[in-house]
Design a protein around this motif. Structure first.
Motif, mmCIF file in Angstrom:
data_model
loop_
_atom_site.group_PDB
_atom_site.id
_atom_site.type_symbol
_atom_site.label_atom_id
_atom_site.label_comp_id
_atom_site.label_asym_id
_atom_site.label_seq_id
_atom_site.Cartn_x
_atom_site.Cartn_y
_atom_site.Cartn_z
ATOM 1 N N CYS A 12 30.218 9.107 33.554
ATOM 2 C CA CYS A 12 28.768 8.823 33.019
ATOM 3 C C CYS A 12 28.951 8.197 31.891
ATOM 4 O O CYS A 12 27.667 7.669 31.474
ATOM 5 N N ASP A 13 30.212 8.007 31.282
ATOM 6 C CA ASP A 13 30.151 7.439 30.009
ATOM 7 C C ASP A 13 30.904 6.034 29.992
ATOM 8 O O ASP A 13 31.411 5.863 28.947
ATOM 9 N N MET A 14 31.221 5.408 31.024
ATOM 10 C CA MET A 14 31.592 4.045 31.189
ATOM 11 C C MET A 14 30.729 2.769 31.231
ATOM 12 O O MET A 14 30.583 2.395 32.488
ATOM 13 N N PRO A 15 29.957 2.517 30.232
ATOM 14 C CA PRO A 15 28.694 1.486 30.578
ATOM 15 C C PRO A 15 29.330 0.130 31.077
ATOM 16 O O PRO A 15 28.485 -0.808 31.153
ATOM 17 N N TRP A 16 30.705 -0.205 30.975
ATOM 18 C CA TRP A 16 31.152 -1.547 31.281
ATOM 19 C C TRP A 16 31.838 -1.462 32.621
ATOM 20 O O TRP A 16 32.668 -2.417 32.833
ATOM 21 N N LEU A 17 31.469 -0.885 33.340
ATOM 22 C CA LEU A 17 31.814 -0.581 34.631
ATOM 23 C C LEU A 17 31.793 -2.097 35.491
ATOM 24 O O LEU A 17 30.930 -2.918 35.358
ATOM 25 N N ASN A 18 33.072 -2.558 36.228
ATOM 26 C CA ASN A 18 33.202 -4.015 36.745
ATOM 27 C C ASN A 18 32.939 -3.775 38.381
ATOM 28 O O ASN A 18 33.695 -3.299 38.953
ATOM 29 N N ARG A 19 31.803 -4.351 38.600
ATOM 30 C CA ARG A 19 31.408 -4.005 40.034
ATOM 31 C C ARG A 19 32.311 -4.817 41.038
ATOM 32 O O ARG A 19 32.881 -3.980 41.864
ATOM 33 N N PRO A 20 32.849 -6.105 40.821
ATOM 34 C CA PRO A 20 33.723 -6.743 41.722
ATOM 35 C C PRO A 20 35.099 -5.646 41.699
ATOM 36 O O PRO A 20 35.674 -5.559 42.877
ATOM 37 N N LEU A 21 35.357 -5.181 40.455
ATOM 38 C CA LEU A 21 36.606 -4.371 40.763
ATOM 39 C C LEU A 21 36.455 -3.204 41.493
ATOM 40 O O LEU A 21 37.319 -2.739 42.312
ATOM 41 N N SER A 32 36.449 -1.909 31.848
ATOM 42 C CA SER A 32 35.844 -0.881 32.720
ATOM 43 C C SER A 32 36.327 0.421 32.337
ATOM 44 O O SER A 32 35.690 1.436 32.681
ATOM 45 N N PHE A 33 37.434 0.704 31.594
ATOM 46 C CA PHE A 33 37.776 2.277 31.352
ATOM 47 C C PHE A 33 37.517 2.452 30.064
ATOM 48 O O PHE A 33 37.847 3.744 29.538
ATOM 49 N N ALA A 34 36.791 1.797 29.268
ATOM 50 C CA ALA A 34 36.398 2.351 27.764
ATOM 51 C C ALA A 34 35.290 3.265 27.984
ATOM 52 O O ALA A 34 34.145 3.026 28.585
ATOM 53 N N ASN A 35 35.522 4.511 27.359
ATOM 54 C CA ASN A 35 34.440 5.560 27.324
ATOM 55 C C ASN A 35 33.600 5.268 25.872
ATOM 56 O O ASN A 35 34.158 5.025 24.798
#
Length: 210
Positions: free
Chosen positions: A106-115, A189-192
């Motif tokens: 829930c704390d990964m606001p930069w999730l990359n949808r294509p990935l 993507s993996f930045a919390n």
């Protein structure tokens, strides 16, 4: 209210459940990370936007269901409380109606949808699809098959609560840095967001919403 059904036509009948893990004590943040404001909206809402449509259903694993009720999504509490993210993953697989789960924190606001879409495209090639950034696996940004449940259950019973500890008991396909950077060159993507300082950095960065 955030609707979890919007966009399901994008990947109809995927046999995938998207899962947001909203556990943890948020002790370094000083408040529940899910509801800290990023660009004026609770972070959990950014996460929902990133994963909506990436499966046949979207669920949240949380032990504070009353706080998340306004989102209008199915909410499930840990079957085995106090066993950390591994217990949350077991709960996700237990309640998911699909053969695979896409798990994100829930704390990964930069999730990359294509990935995320690419990872899902590989789901039949292994029992777990796990990115590995800087040599470290990202277990809460991964795809798991229901066939992982037995190994997870064994590890829970043995008190082996680190998620990656069961990886040697199942077939894992790791995504290396070269593959990841095709979609996410900086690995954001993996930045919390765990601390007020990281929250400030997130707020100053471009809007993480799609």
């Amino acid at each position: 209210m955030i609707c979890g059904s919007a966009g399901l036509d994008e990947m109809a009948s995927t046999n995938v459940t998207a899962v947001i893990m909203a556990g943890g004590k948020s002790s370094r943040m000083g408040m529940d990370k899910s509801f800290v404001l990023v660009h004026g909206r609770p972070m959990i809402e950014h996460i929902i936007e990133r994963v909506t449509g990436l499966g046949d259903e979207l669920i949240i694993i949380t032990n504070q269901a009353e706080r998340y009720a306004y989102l209008g999504l199915p909410l499930f509490s840990d079957i085995r409380p106090g066993q950390g993210p591994l217990g949350g993953l077991y709960t996700a697989l237990h309640y998911a109606r699909s053969s695979h789960v896409l798990v994100v924190a829930c704390d990964m606001p930069w999730l990359n949808r294509p990935l995320l879409e690419f990872m899902l495209s590989l789901r039949e090639s292994a029992e777990a699809i796990v990115p590995r950034w800087e040599k470290h696996p990202e277990p809460l940004h991964a795809v798991y098959s229901q066939t992982c449940r037995e190994a997870i259950q064994r590890n829970l019973a043995a008190g082996q609560l680190k998620v990656a500890n069961f990886y040697d008991q199942v077939k894992v396909r790791y995504l290396d840095r070269e593959t990841i950077t095709r979609f996410d060159p900086l690995g954001r993507s993996f930045a919390n967001v765990n601390t007020p300082e990281e929250l400030a950095a997130a707020t100053l960065s471009p809007n993480p919403s799609p």
